[in-house]
Design a protein around this motif. Structure first.
Motif, PDB file in Angstrom:
ATOM      1  N   THR A 118      38.169  20.095 -10.617  1.00 12.02           N
ATOM      2  CA  THR A 118      39.255  19.370 -11.282  1.00 12.02           C
ATOM      3  C   THR A 118      40.318  20.316 -11.841  1.00 12.02           C
ATOM      4  OG1 THR A 118      37.826  17.496 -11.837  1.00 12.02           O
ATOM      5  CG2 THR A 118      39.817  17.778 -13.152  1.00 12.02           C
ATOM      6  N   THR A 119      39.881  21.446 -12.403  1.00 14.69           N
ATOM      7  CA  THR A 119      40.857  22.389 -12.967  1.00 14.69           C
ATOM      8  C   THR A 119      41.795  22.898 -11.886  1.00 14.69           C
ATOM      9  OG1 THR A 119      39.329  23.037 -14.726  1.00 14.69           O
ATOM     10  CG2 THR A 119      41.154  24.533 -14.247  1.00 14.69           C
ATOM     11  N   ASN A 120      41.246  23.235 -10.708  1.00 17.00           N
ATOM     12  CA  ASN A 120      42.106  23.633  -9.591  1.00 17.00           C
ATOM     13  C   ASN A 120      43.092  22.523  -9.257  1.00 17.00           C
ATOM     14  OD1 ASN A 120      40.883  26.116  -9.283  1.00 17.00           O
ATOM     15  ND2 ASN A 120      39.642  25.528  -7.522  1.00 17.00           N
ATOM     16  N   PHE A 121      42.595  21.291  -9.176  1.00 24.98           N
ATOM     17  CA  PHE A 121      43.448  20.143  -8.852  1.00 24.98           C
ATOM     18  C   PHE A 121      44.586  20.017  -9.855  1.00 24.98           C
ATOM     19  CE2 PHE A 121      44.557  15.685  -9.441  1.00 24.98           C
ATOM     20  CZ  PHE A 121      44.825  15.278  -8.146  1.00 24.98           C
ATOM     21  N   VAL A 122      44.258  20.099 -11.143  1.00 25.77           N
ATOM     22  CA  VAL A 122      45.264  19.943 -12.195  1.00 25.77           C
ATOM     23  C   VAL A 122      46.322  21.046 -12.118  1.00 25.77           C
ATOM     24  CG1 VAL A 122      45.617  20.046 -14.702  1.00 25.77           C
ATOM     25  CG2 VAL A 122      43.747  18.675 -13.756  1.00 25.77           C
ATOM     26  N   LYS A 123      45.889  22.257 -11.774  1.00 28.67           N
ATOM     27  CA  LYS A 123      46.799  23.394 -11.715  1.00 28.67           C
ATOM     28  C   LYS A 123      47.548  23.503 -10.385  1.00 28.67           C
ATOM     29  CE  LYS A 123      46.113  25.276 -15.772  1.00 28.67           C
ATOM     30  NZ  LYS A 123      47.213  25.416 -16.751  1.00 28.67           N
ATOM     31  N   GLY A 124      47.262  22.604  -9.450  1.00 26.15           N
ATOM     32  CA  GLY A 124      47.944  22.650  -8.161  1.00 26.15           C
ATOM     33  C   GLY A 124      47.354  23.650  -7.188  1.00 26.15           C
ATOM     34  N   ILE A 125      46.114  24.079  -7.441  1.00 23.21           N
ATOM     35  CA  ILE A 125      45.428  25.009  -6.539  1.00 23.21           C
ATOM     36  C   ILE A 125      44.652  24.173  -5.517  1.00 23.21           C
ATOM     37  CG2 ILE A 125      43.717  26.864  -6.366  1.00 23.21           C
ATOM     38  CD1 ILE A 125      44.393  27.496  -9.343  1.00 23.21           C
ATOM     39  N   PRO A 126      44.948  24.288  -4.235  1.00 20.75           N
ATOM     40  CA  PRO A 126      44.357  23.383  -3.232  1.00 20.75           C
ATOM     41  C   PRO A 126      42.947  23.776  -2.817  1.00 20.75           C
ATOM     42  CG  PRO A 126      45.883  24.874  -2.159  1.00 20.75           C
ATOM     43  CD  PRO A 126      45.958  25.189  -3.636  1.00 20.75           C
ATOM     44  N   HIS A 127      42.020  23.765  -3.774  1.00 21.02           N
ATOM     45  CA  HIS A 127      40.633  24.125  -3.487  1.00 21.02           C
ATOM     46  C   HIS A 127      39.721  23.245  -4.338  1.00 21.02           C
ATOM     47  CE1 HIS A 127      37.547  26.843  -1.886  1.00 21.02           C
ATOM     48  NE2 HIS A 127      36.978  26.780  -3.083  1.00 21.02           N
ATOM     49  N   THR A 149      45.850  13.679 -17.346  1.00 23.04           N
ATOM     50  CA  THR A 149      44.720  14.561 -17.646  1.00 23.04           C
ATOM     51  C   THR A 149      44.346  14.451 -19.106  1.00 23.04           C
ATOM     52  OG1 THR A 149      45.542  16.133 -15.988  1.00 23.04           O
ATOM     53  CG2 THR A 149      43.892  16.942 -17.547  1.00 23.04           C
ATOM     54  N   ARG A 150      43.030  14.400 -19.341  1.00 23.26           N
ATOM     55  CA  ARG A 150      42.553  14.466 -20.727  1.00 23.26           C
ATOM     56  C   ARG A 150      41.353  15.406 -20.793  1.00 23.26           C
ATOM     57  NH1 ARG A 150      37.881  11.542 -21.466  1.00 23.26           N
ATOM     58  NH2 ARG A 150      37.427   9.912 -19.931  1.00 23.26           N
ATOM     59  N   GLN A 151      41.138  15.965 -21.977  1.00 24.80           N
ATOM     60  CA  GLN A 151      40.027  16.883 -22.171  1.00 24.80           C
ATOM     61  C   GLN A 151      38.824  16.095 -22.659  1.00 24.80           C
ATOM     62  OE1 GLN A 151      41.076  20.397 -24.327  1.00 24.80           O
ATOM     63  NE2 GLN A 151      38.967  21.115 -24.548  1.00 24.80           N
ATOM     64  N   LYS A 152      37.701  16.210 -21.934  1.00 26.22           N
ATOM     65  CA  LYS A 152      36.500  15.453 -22.321  1.00 26.22           C
ATOM     66  C   LYS A 152      35.462  16.343 -23.013  1.00 26.22           C
ATOM     67  CE  LYS A 152      34.281  15.877 -17.763  1.00 26.22           C
ATOM     68  NZ  LYS A 152      33.612  15.146 -16.668  1.00 26.22           N
ATOM     69  N   GLY A 153      35.704  17.656 -23.005  1.00 25.87           N
ATOM     70  CA  GLY A 153      34.801  18.594 -23.649  1.00 25.87           C
ATOM     71  C   GLY A 153      35.416  19.970 -23.632  1.00 25.87           C
ATOM     72  N   LEU A 154      34.666  20.951 -24.125  1.00 22.96           N
ATOM     73  CA  LEU A 154      35.163  22.322 -24.182  1.00 22.96           C
ATOM     74  C   LEU A 154      35.417  22.832 -22.764  1.00 22.96           C
ATOM     75  CD1 LEU A 154      35.787  24.824 -25.913  1.00 22.96           C
ATOM     76  CD2 LEU A 154      33.380  25.490 -25.619  1.00 22.96           C
ATOM     77  N   ASN A 155      36.673  23.175 -22.481  1.00 21.65           N
ATOM     78  CA  ASN A 155      37.067  23.682 -21.157  1.00 21.65           C
ATOM     79  C   ASN A 155      36.670  22.727 -20.034  1.00 21.65           C
ATOM     80  OD1 ASN A 155      37.942  26.159 -22.378  1.00 21.65           O
ATOM     81  ND2 ASN A 155      35.809  26.810 -22.465  1.00 21.65           N
ATOM     82  N   ASP A 156      36.721  21.439 -20.318  1.00 25.42           N
ATOM     83  CA  ASP A 156      36.267  20.425 -19.363  1.00 25.42           C
ATOM     84  C   ASP A 156      37.291  19.300 -19.321  1.00 25.42           C
ATOM     85  OD1 ASP A 156      34.678  19.183 -17.538  1.00 25.42           O
ATOM     86  OD2 ASP A 156      33.086  18.626 -18.942  1.00 25.42           O
ATOM     87  N   PHE A 157      37.840  19.048 -18.134  1.00 27.98           N
ATOM     88  CA  PHE A 157      38.921  18.091 -18.004  1.00 27.98           C
ATOM     89  C   PHE A 157      38.565  16.980 -17.018  1.00 27.98           C
ATOM     90  CE2 PHE A 157      40.671  22.231 -19.075  1.00 27.98           C
ATOM     91  CZ  PHE A 157      41.487  21.939 -20.160  1.00 27.98           C
ATOM     92  N   VAL A 158      39.210  15.839 -17.202  1.00 27.21           N
ATOM     93  CA  VAL A 158      39.084  14.732 -16.260  1.00 27.21           C
ATOM     94  C   VAL A 158      40.468  14.115 -16.077  1.00 27.21           C
ATOM     95  CG1 VAL A 158      38.552  13.017 -18.059  1.00 27.21           C
ATOM     96  CG2 VAL A 158      37.806  12.621 -15.704  1.00 27.21           C
ATOM     97  N   THR A 159      40.737  13.637 -14.877  1.00 28.54           N
ATOM     98  CA  THR A 159      42.023  13.007 -14.592  1.00 28.54           C
ATOM     99  C   THR A 159      41.795  11.582 -14.106  1.00 28.54           C
ATOM    100  OG1 THR A 159      42.167  13.550 -12.231  1.00 28.54           O
ATOM    101  CG2 THR A 159      42.854  15.262 -13.798  1.00 28.54           C
TER     102      THR A 159
END
Length: 267
Positions: A89-98, A31-41
């Motif tokens: 993506t944030t759900n995915f990163v945190k393990g939330i299945p949605h 995971t890397r941060q591409k912007g403010l409160n914005d992530f990409v994996t």
């Protein structure tokens, strides 16, 4: 099924396989941060490649516009695929299945085909313009609520536009007082198709991008919902401020939103 919708379904399922595999092996997710409160994996990127490759195999001349890839211009600009390979993506990163794969096809500026695929639940929402909306092949329709009383609404917090927090929270409070409850699940495409399926009665959010709503908004409309901006117009495609519900619920939501609408959110 329309041939181009069939390709969209194939692309969504291919991306879904990548996502499910990544979700099952979180140690391999980068995971890397591409912007403010914005992530990409790396899974976002691999899923996007799966979508792009599937579409390009059948329609190499079409243009593809994606959250991660930007615009991949084809020789026939009349056909534009709007894709989000991993909405939530944030759900995915945190393990939330949605989360979901979102794919829409615009032909000469009008959305004609749409797929939103939830790979965890294996739920495939589809629509062709003028042909209704389906969930796993069965017709879906919006709920029949006549006002906000006893409704469940969906929303998304403006985490990329926190300067609008006061206006948004005022809307939230007013909406919450009138309805039964509100959900904030973290994937705009799924919020829209949940309106389509009658799982929630209405949805609003500000600051979305085309790949967030392109597919879900067509599916919602084909299920009987109306999709507008915060003042009841069609500028949501320009400003990303969106409201979606059946006609009667939408009217009440819009009147509630207008009570707290700063000028900056009316254009």
């Amino acid at each position: 099924m329309h041939p181009m919708l069939n390709i969209a379904v194939r692309a969504a399922r291919n991306a879904g396989q990548v996502i499910v595999k990544g979700f099952a092996n979180p140690d391999n997710v980068e995971t890397r941060q591409k912007g403010l409160n914005d992530f990409v994996t790396n899974v976002d990127l691999d899923a996007e490649n799966a979508v792009v490759n599937t579409i390009r195999k059948s329609y190499p001349e079409h243009t593809i516009i994606g959250e991660e890839c930007g615009e991949l211009t084809g020789s026939n600009p009349d056909y534009q695929w709007i894709i989000d390979p991993l909405d939530g993506t944030t759900n995915f990163v945190k393990g939330i299945p949605h989360f979901a794969v979102s794919i829409a096809l615009r032909v000469k500026g009008r959305t004609e085909q749409a797929v939103v695929y939830d790979p965890i639940r294996d739920e495939l929402f589809t629509a062709s313009r003028g042909a209704g909306a389906q969930l796993n092949g069965y017709r879906i329709r919006t709920g029949k609520a006549k006002d906000l009383n006893n409704t469940v609404l969906a929303t998304g917090f403006p985490f990329k536009q926190k300067h609008q927090a006061d206006a948004y929270l005022a809307m939230f409070k007013d909406m919450f007082i009138q309805c039964a409850d509100i959900r904030r699940a973290g994937a705009a495409s799924l919020d829209l198709v949940y309106v389509a399926a009658g799982r929630v009665d209405g949805y609003w959010e500000l600051g979305l991008k085309p790949w967030d709503y392109a597919a879900g908004s067509l599916i919602a409309r084909e299920a009987g919902a109306i999709v507008t901006d915060f003042v009841g117009g069609h500028n949501y495609e320009r400003n990303g401020n969106i409201v979606c519900a059946n006609p009667k619920v939408l009217k009440t939501m819009l009147s509630t939103i207008r009570e707290h609408l700063p000028e900056s959110l009316t254009v």
